[in-house]
Design an enzyme around this catalytic site. Structure first.
Site, PDB file in Angstrom:
ATOM      1  N   ASP A 127       0.822  -1.217  -0.109  1.00  0.00           N
ATOM      2  CA  ASP A 127      -0.057  -0.116   0.039  1.00  0.00           C
ATOM      3  C   ASP A 127       0.739   1.165   0.083  1.00  0.00           C
ATOM      4  O   ASP A 127       1.941   1.354   0.609  1.00  0.00           O
ATOM      5  CB  ASP A 127      -0.875   0.003   1.341  1.00  0.00           C
ATOM      6  CG  ASP A 127      -1.591   1.379   1.340  1.00  0.00           C
ATOM      7  OD1 ASP A 127      -2.697   1.386   0.480  1.00  0.00           O
ATOM      8  OD2 ASP A 127      -1.478   2.089   2.080  1.00  0.00           O
ATOM      9  N   GLU A 186       1.335  -0.479  -5.032  1.00  0.00           N
ATOM     10  CA  GLU A 186       0.434   0.730  -5.380  1.00  0.00           C
ATOM     11  C   GLU A 186       1.112   2.110  -5.541  1.00  0.00           C
ATOM     12  O   GLU A 186       1.531   2.335  -4.385  1.00  0.00           O
ATOM     13  CB  GLU A 186      -0.798   0.879  -4.489  1.00  0.00           C
ATOM     14  CG  GLU A 186      -1.858   1.747  -4.595  1.00  0.00           C
ATOM     15  CD  GLU A 186      -2.306   2.627  -3.328  1.00  0.00           C
ATOM     16  OE1 GLU A 186      -3.383   3.091  -3.509  1.00  0.00           O
ATOM     17  OE2 GLU A 186      -1.866   2.587  -2.216  1.00  0.00           O
TER      18      GLU A 186
END
Length: 610
Positions: free
Chosen positions: A237, A306
């Site tokens: 993330d 990401e």
């Protein structure tokens, strides 16, 4: 039996053997080619937002047992891997992205036994489980942060602490002008420690200090822990926020007109994201995964990353020289660069540019939506859902599906300010802006059926179910002969063909920039070409495919989706009628086998009539 008939039988047998031998050789060569691609390189991945997928205990929040109960649905879709948004112990200020314990399941989602059972049941169905890894920050309730704030147990330097820039009227001034993604200053003052700590997101999500090698090793231990338990990989993330410059420099103000100094868009974030050190950390994690692979065997454990970046910054996530990085840097171009106002020429430009950018030997992926962005039907228009699915599933590379896309779910825009949960929308404390900022509309519960709460929960859902659930749900679409669900399943089946796994790609724009068409070319004569024709307009067109593509062999309808009469059978490639927002996928035959059959037929005719 006559001599001529015996000769005929012998020749037919010989030609048949030659044809079969040729086909087997092609299939053998083809298998060797297929084996060159790893499992993830030809996969469909399916993102689950656990809070909203399936609730097994009636508390209104989805959980691990709920996910396990729906694994057959994923298997039916042809999903190879499922990425779960965070399921770790958390105060849920950012719904799991604020982690208090990185190696423990939060009770709201279940127990450690539940995650083990999920791993077991998924593997039995051939589905990989990919866990969300959130390295940039922890929760402020994490023991690590408590110890660091108190300068205890050697944790003094585990977070990014800085002295005030100054004191004005007895109040500490933040070290820099840096702004949080979630609005407001990226620095919060600790009265206990008398220093500021950095948080690039919410103030309850303090940034970990990856310049501290002890922190680096601790986070590697987190990866090892879940690998040992059975995880098949990780989605990393917000990776491009991992490092910021050590010098305390103010970031420059953007020139495009945002006038609110507390808004993330007010500054040009040249010092707080996309730093060189980030890539080194990615390569270190890849080395860990590769070492694990060599030691433990089995299928490749993968890393997804990401980062909302493009160009060379994107490419570096794959590799730098001989150092390998992310198996799968998320490609968000279909989200960031395109929307419902764009024409086929825009899609062609974006897709072609991305394909040209991918390093040799690497595989691109296509993402239409996720838990942070509006759903496909809400961003592009519901009439384009099937056309976009035909792109995502048919383009070269990996397909990534956000839960609910397989039935065409749309954003729930009826959520009130009082019902809003997302800190990104709540932090500005401005009811006039919450709909603009909120990510709740794309996170609403999965619509399984027409029963109460769309079959998601027997309790009150944590977010309101979309009001259209009685007509838009999985059960209804399964029962219908013709639905988004069935079209998705057919596309998933089509993806298994060697042409869509390995075939070349070319695209064209037709009908005054209203139709996007692309061809996937077969790699052997036992395969078939596929030609995808997607109408972006609400008007029907008749197109001559031979004016755009060379040697058009694709004259049979393999698959189609239409709001009108469903195209089928054989078509005239010089006059293909494409209805409003239609998707027509054409295919060709297997030439070499047809040649063999023709040869056999010719021999038979000669012997019968000579």
């Amino acid at each position: 039996m006559s001599v001529r008939l015996i000769q005929l039988v012998g020749i037919v047998y010989l030609v048949s053997v030659l044809a079969l031998s040729s086909a087997r050789q092609i299939q053998s060569d083809h298998k060797q080619t297929q084996d060159s691609k790893d499992w993830y390189e030809k996969a469909i991945f399916y993102q689950i937002y656990p809070r909203s997928y399936m609730d097994s205990d009636g508390d209104g929040v989805g959980d691990l047992r709920g996910i396990t109960s729906k694994l057959d649905h994923l298997a039916d879709l042809g999903v190879a891997g499922t990425w779960l948004s965070p399921i770790f112990t958390s105060p849920m200020k950012d719904f799991g992205y604020d982690i208090a314990n990185f190696t423990e399941v939060d009770p709201v989602f279940g127990t450690m036994d539940d995650i083990k059972e999920l791993f077991t049941q998924a593997k039995q169905r051939g589905i990989k489980i990919i866990l969300d890894f959130v390295p940039n920050h922890s929760s402020n309730l994490c023991k690590w942060f408590e110890w660091s704030e108190n300068r205890e147990n050697g944790y003094d330097d585990w977070y990014v602490w800085r002295d005030p820039k100054a004191w004005v009227d007895g109040q500490p001034v933040p070290p820099t002008n840096w702004v949080s993604v979630f609005y407001g200053p990226a620095w919060t003052f600790s009265e206990k420690r008398q220093q500021f700590y950095l948080h690039q997101f919410d103030y309850q999500q303090p940034d970990l200090n990856f310049r501290n090698p002890v922190v680096v090793e601790a986070m590697k231990d987190v990866l090892r822990f879940w690998l040992e338990l059975g995880a098949d990989g990780f989605r990393v993330d917000a990776i491009n926020h991992l490092f910021e410059i050590e010098e305390l420099l103010d970031e420059p103000i953007n020139t495009w007109g945002n006038t609110d100094p507390n808004d993330y868009g007010y500054l040009d974030h040249i010092y707080t994201k996309d730093r060189d050190e980030t890539y080194d950390m990615i390569y270190q994690w890849r080395e860990l995964l590769d070492d694990w692979q060599r030691t433990h065997g089995g299928d490749t454990r993968i890393m997804m990353t990401e980062a909302w970046v493009g160009g060379e910054d994107f490419v570096r996530y794959y590799q730098d020289g001989n150092r390998q990085g992310s198996h799968m840097p998320f490609n968000f171009d279909l989200i960031t660069d395109l929307d419902g106002s764009k024409r086929p020429s825009d899609f062609k430009r974006v897709i072609d540019n991305k394909l040209q950018l991918i390093p040799e030997g690497k595989v691109v992926n296509w993402v239409l939506g996720n838990h942070d962005k509006n759903r496909v039907g809400s961003r592009y228009g519901v009439e384009r859902i099937e056309g976009l699915l035909a792109l995502e599933m048919g383009l070269p590379g990996i397909a990534v599906t956000y839960y609910g896309e397989e039935i065409g779910m749309v954003d729930n825009r009826d959520i009130t300010w009082e019902e809003t949960q997302d800190p990104q929308a709540c932090n500005p404390q401005d009811p006039s802006r919450y709909q603009e900022l909120s990510r709740d509309p794309e996170r609403t519960p999965m619509q399984w059926d027409a029963t109460t709460n769309a079959g998601f929960s027997t309790g009150r859902p944590w977010l309101p179910v979309h009001s259209n659930y009685q007509t838009l749900n999985l059960d209804r679409q399964k029962a219908s002969e013709y639905s988004t669900y069935h079209f998705y399943k057919d596309l998933a089946e089509l993806r298994k063909t060697s042409t869509l796994v390995y075939g070349a790609y070319e695209s064209k724009v037709m009908a005054n920039d209203n139709i996007f068409a692309y061809r996937r070319t077969k790699i052997s004569d036992t395969d078939t070409n596929y030609l995808f024709v997607i109408n972006f307009a609400s008007t029907a067109y008749t197109v001559d495919l031979t004016q755009s593509f060379d040697n058009v062999e694709e004259t049979s309808v393999a698959l189609s989706y239409s709001s009108g009469s469903k195209p089928s059978g054989t078509i005239d490639p010089t006059a293909l009628i494409v209805g409003p927002h239609d998707v027509i996928i054409l295919h060709s035959g297997c030439e070499r086998l047809l040649v063999s059959i023709t040869l056999i037929f010719t021999v038979v005719v000669k012997f019968l009539f000579l």
